[in-house]
Design an enzyme around this catalytic site. Structure first.
Site, PDB file in Angstrom:
ATOM      1  N   MET A  43       1.038  -2.078   1.496  1.00 15.42           N
ATOM      2  CA  MET A  43       0.285  -0.890   1.910  1.00 15.42           C
ATOM      3  C   MET A  43      -1.178  -1.269   2.159  1.00 15.42           C
ATOM      4  O   MET A  43      -2.050  -0.397   2.194  1.00 15.42           O
ATOM      5  CB  MET A  43       0.383   0.199   0.840  1.00 15.42           C
ATOM      6  CG  MET A  43       1.830   0.674   0.650  1.00 15.42           C
ATOM      7  SD  MET A  43       1.954   2.336  -0.004  1.00 15.42           S
ATOM      8  CE  MET A  43       1.084   2.165  -1.533  1.00 15.42           C
ATOM      9  N   ALA A  45      -4.993  -3.042   1.435  1.00 12.99           N
ATOM     10  CA  ALA A  45      -5.915  -3.211   0.295  1.00 12.99           C
ATOM     11  C   ALA A  45      -5.479  -4.446  -0.494  1.00 12.99           C
ATOM     12  O   ALA A  45      -5.309  -4.414  -1.709  1.00 12.99           O
ATOM     13  CB  ALA A  45      -5.945  -1.963  -0.584  1.00 12.99           C
ATOM     14  N   HIS A  50      -0.992 -10.059  -3.458  1.00  7.69           N
ATOM     15  CA  HIS A  50      -0.338 -10.013  -2.143  1.00  7.69           C
ATOM     16  C   HIS A  50      -0.375 -11.392  -1.474  1.00  7.69           C
ATOM     17  O   HIS A  50       0.556 -11.789  -0.772  1.00  7.69           O
ATOM     18  CB  HIS A  50      -1.032  -9.009  -1.220  1.00  7.69           C
ATOM     19  CG  HIS A  50      -0.967  -7.596  -1.712  1.00  7.69           C
ATOM     20  ND1 HIS A  50      -2.026  -6.986  -2.340  1.00  7.69           N
ATOM     21  CD2 HIS A  50       0.026  -6.676  -1.671  1.00  7.69           C
ATOM     22  CE1 HIS A  50      -1.688  -5.745  -2.656  1.00  7.69           C
ATOM     23  NE2 HIS A  50      -0.454  -5.536  -2.270  1.00  7.69           N
ATOM     24  N   GLN A  74       5.667   8.239  -0.354  1.00  4.73           N
ATOM     25  CA  GLN A  74       5.798   7.779  -1.740  1.00  4.73           C
ATOM     26  C   GLN A  74       4.645   8.224  -2.627  1.00  4.73           C
ATOM     27  O   GLN A  74       4.560   7.819  -3.785  1.00  4.73           O
ATOM     28  CB  GLN A  74       5.988   6.263  -1.793  1.00  4.73           C
ATOM     29  CG  GLN A  74       4.787   5.439  -1.369  1.00  4.73           C
ATOM     30  CD  GLN A  74       5.147   3.972  -1.245  1.00  4.73           C
ATOM     31  OE1 GLN A  74       5.758   3.539  -0.282  1.00  4.73           O
ATOM     32  NE2 GLN A  74       4.754   3.164  -2.235  1.00  4.73           N
ATOM     33  N   GLY A 170       6.360  -7.780  -5.077  1.00  7.24           N
ATOM     34  CA  GLY A 170       5.659  -8.232  -6.287  1.00  7.24           C
ATOM     35  C   GLY A 170       6.402  -7.779  -7.539  1.00  7.24           C
ATOM     36  O   GLY A 170       6.813  -6.622  -7.643  1.00  7.24           O
ATOM     37  N   GLN A 176      10.363  -1.080  -8.820  1.00  9.39           N
ATOM     38  CA  GLN A 176      10.534  -1.088  -7.361  1.00  9.39           C
ATOM     39  C   GLN A 176      11.457  -2.236  -6.947  1.00  9.39           C
ATOM     40  O   GLN A 176      12.350  -2.060  -6.107  1.00  9.39           O
ATOM     41  CB  GLN A 176       9.169  -1.221  -6.686  1.00  9.39           C
ATOM     42  CG  GLN A 176       9.235  -1.395  -5.189  1.00  9.39           C
ATOM     43  CD  GLN A 176       7.880  -1.281  -4.524  1.00  9.39           C
ATOM     44  OE1 GLN A 176       7.408  -0.181  -4.273  1.00  9.39           O
ATOM     45  NE2 GLN A 176       7.242  -2.395  -4.227  1.00  9.39           N
ATOM     46  N   LEU A 207      -3.335  -7.878 -11.349  1.00 13.89           N
ATOM     47  CA  LEU A 207      -4.046  -7.422 -10.147  1.00 13.89           C
ATOM     48  C   LEU A 207      -3.353  -6.204  -9.558  1.00 13.89           C
ATOM     49  O   LEU A 207      -2.126  -6.129  -9.522  1.00 13.89           O
ATOM     50  CB  LEU A 207      -4.097  -8.534  -9.107  1.00 13.89           C
ATOM     51  CG  LEU A 207      -4.872  -9.795  -9.489  1.00 13.89           C
ATOM     52  CD1 LEU A 207      -5.091 -10.665  -8.257  1.00 13.89           C
ATOM     53  CD2 LEU A 207      -6.204  -9.472 -10.133  1.00 13.89           C
ATOM     54  N   SER A 208      -4.159  -5.240  -9.109  1.00 12.24           N
ATOM     55  CA  SER A 208      -3.642  -4.029  -8.479  1.00 12.24           C
ATOM     56  C   SER A 208      -4.708  -3.519  -7.512  1.00 12.24           C
ATOM     57  O   SER A 208      -5.906  -3.640  -7.783  1.00 12.24           O
ATOM     58  CB  SER A 208      -3.388  -2.959  -9.555  1.00 12.24           C
ATOM     59  OG  SER A 208      -3.312  -1.682  -8.956  1.00 12.24           O
TER      60      SER A 208
HETATM   61  O1  PAF Z   1       4.686  -2.072  -3.085  1.00 10.61           O
HETATM   62  C1  PAF Z   1       4.161  -1.499  -2.107  1.00 10.61           C
HETATM   63  O2  PAF Z   1       3.048  -1.809  -1.679  1.00 10.61           O
HETATM   64  C2  PAF Z   1       4.934  -0.351  -1.433  1.00 10.61           C
HETATM   65  O3  PAF Z   1       5.640   0.400  -2.354  1.00 10.61           O
HETATM   66  C3  PAF Z   1       5.829  -0.831  -0.298  1.00 10.61           C
HETATM   67  C4  PAF Z   1       6.938  -1.743  -0.817  1.00 10.61           C
HETATM   68  C5  PAF Z   1       5.020  -1.581   0.745  1.00 10.61           C
HETATM   69  C6  PAF Z   1       6.487   0.369   0.394  1.00 10.61           C
HETATM   70  O4  PAF Z   1       5.532   1.218   0.935  1.00 10.61           O
END
Ligand code: PAF
Length: 308
Positions: A43, A45, A50, A74, A170, A176, A207-208
């Site tokens: 998403m 940022a 990442h 979401q 991640g 998830q 990290l977030s």
């Molecule tokens: O983990 C995320 O950043 C989101 O939940 C994802 C997997 C990109 C779905 O929007």
């Protein structure tokens, strides 16, 4: 010595452009054998967590596509959606450095033409607990967008064989990962789901993208979460009883942290571990999970537990 030039990265904004771009990149990279495509859904940022996803994908595939899309489906809370950082230029630079070839960055109208989809993926019982209990509908939104992304980026066939296809998530969002794995299995998506370990700051904070909303004091307080998990990890490694109540008491001792849950669960089903392992020497494998509100931010973290 002059710095290494950062490779150019292609950014496409529409669904129609994505498949031709993927085919072009696969054809250009093609060595002997069936090529492999890695998809890194994000998403934006982006941070070093990442980057680790993108680097893992670049190490294992011929071509890597990253998506950058803030998925409204979401988010339960409109303020959270609105304030979610949008930093595409910086994201593209990080992805280029990490070895990504192509960025898919659609806007909401492109992803959901004519409004939110009527037909959605229902994530099922695995998505009802933990994060799902606090964020109703969250995993339906995740599964819906992830299934669209998996379809949109799916590589075509080569010489009668299907190109290998992997998607990277991640491990910080452990639920998830479990829910997406379950969706891929239940709905026969031809993709391998790869979970990449959590990246932490030197002091242990996972990290977030949301850490940037913490004040200095809140950030210090948030360290109690990884300390509580580490307590459990140390006990598991030492083959000692876990006694998770001690870890919970540690988190509750921090007044700026409002604990939602802390538990020890099976890594696949996310069901709480049998009571015996809590009070008798730990054996086998498990996952310690925690979620808490720290100031304006909901934080989650987890650690794999293994007896050595
Ligand atoms: O983990 C995320 O950043 C989101 O939940 C994802 C997997 C990109 C779905 O929007």
């Amino acid at each position: 010595m002059p710095a290494e030039p950062v490779p150019a990265i292609e950014i496409v904004r529409t669904r129609a452009e994505l498949q031709p771009a993927i085919a072009r990149h696969l054809a250009a990279k093609r060595g002997p054998g069936t090529p492999a495509l890695g998809l890194v859904p994000t998403m934006g940022a982006l941070h070093a967590g990442h980057r680790a996803l993108a680097e893992a994908a670049a190490a294992e595939n011929d071509v890597v596509v990253a998506s950058v899309f803030v998925n409204p489906l979401q988010f339960g809370d409109a303020t959270d959606l609105e304030r979610y950082p949008r930093t595409l230029d910086a994201d593209a630079a990080l992805l280029a450095e990490a070895g990504v070839d192509l960025v898919f960055a659609p806007d909401v109208e492109e992803m959901y033409p004519g409004g939110e989809p009527e037909v959605r993926v229902v994530a099922g019982p695995l998505a009802q607990k933990w994060e799902g209990a606090s964020r109703p509908g969250h995993f339906d939104g995740v599964c819906t967008v992830v299934s669209k992304l998996l379809h949109l980026a799916m590589p075509g066939g080569f010489d009668g064989a299907r190109a290998a296809y992997r998607a990277y998530f991640g491990q910080k969002d452990a639920q998830q990962v479990a829910v997406v794995r379950r969706m891929v299995r239940d709905l026969d998506f031809p993709v391998e789901v790869v979970a990449v370990p959590i990246v932490r700051d030197a002091d242990g904070l996972a990290l977030s993208s949301r850490n940037r909303f913490l004040s200095e004091e809140e950030r210090d307080a948030a360290l109690v979460l990884s300390r509580a998990l580490k307590l459990l990890e140390d006990r598991a490694s030492a083959h000692e009883p876990l006694n998770p109540d001690d870890a919970e008491a540690l988190v509750r001792s921090q007044p700026l942290v409002e604990l939602d849950y802390l538990d020890v669960v099976d890594p696949n089903t996310l069901e709480p571990l049998a009571f015996a392992c809590r009070e008798t020497p730990f054996t086998g494998e498990a996952l310690a999970i925690v979620a808490a509100a720290v100031g304006p931010v909901r934080l989650i973290d987890n650690m794999p537990l293994r007896a050595r």
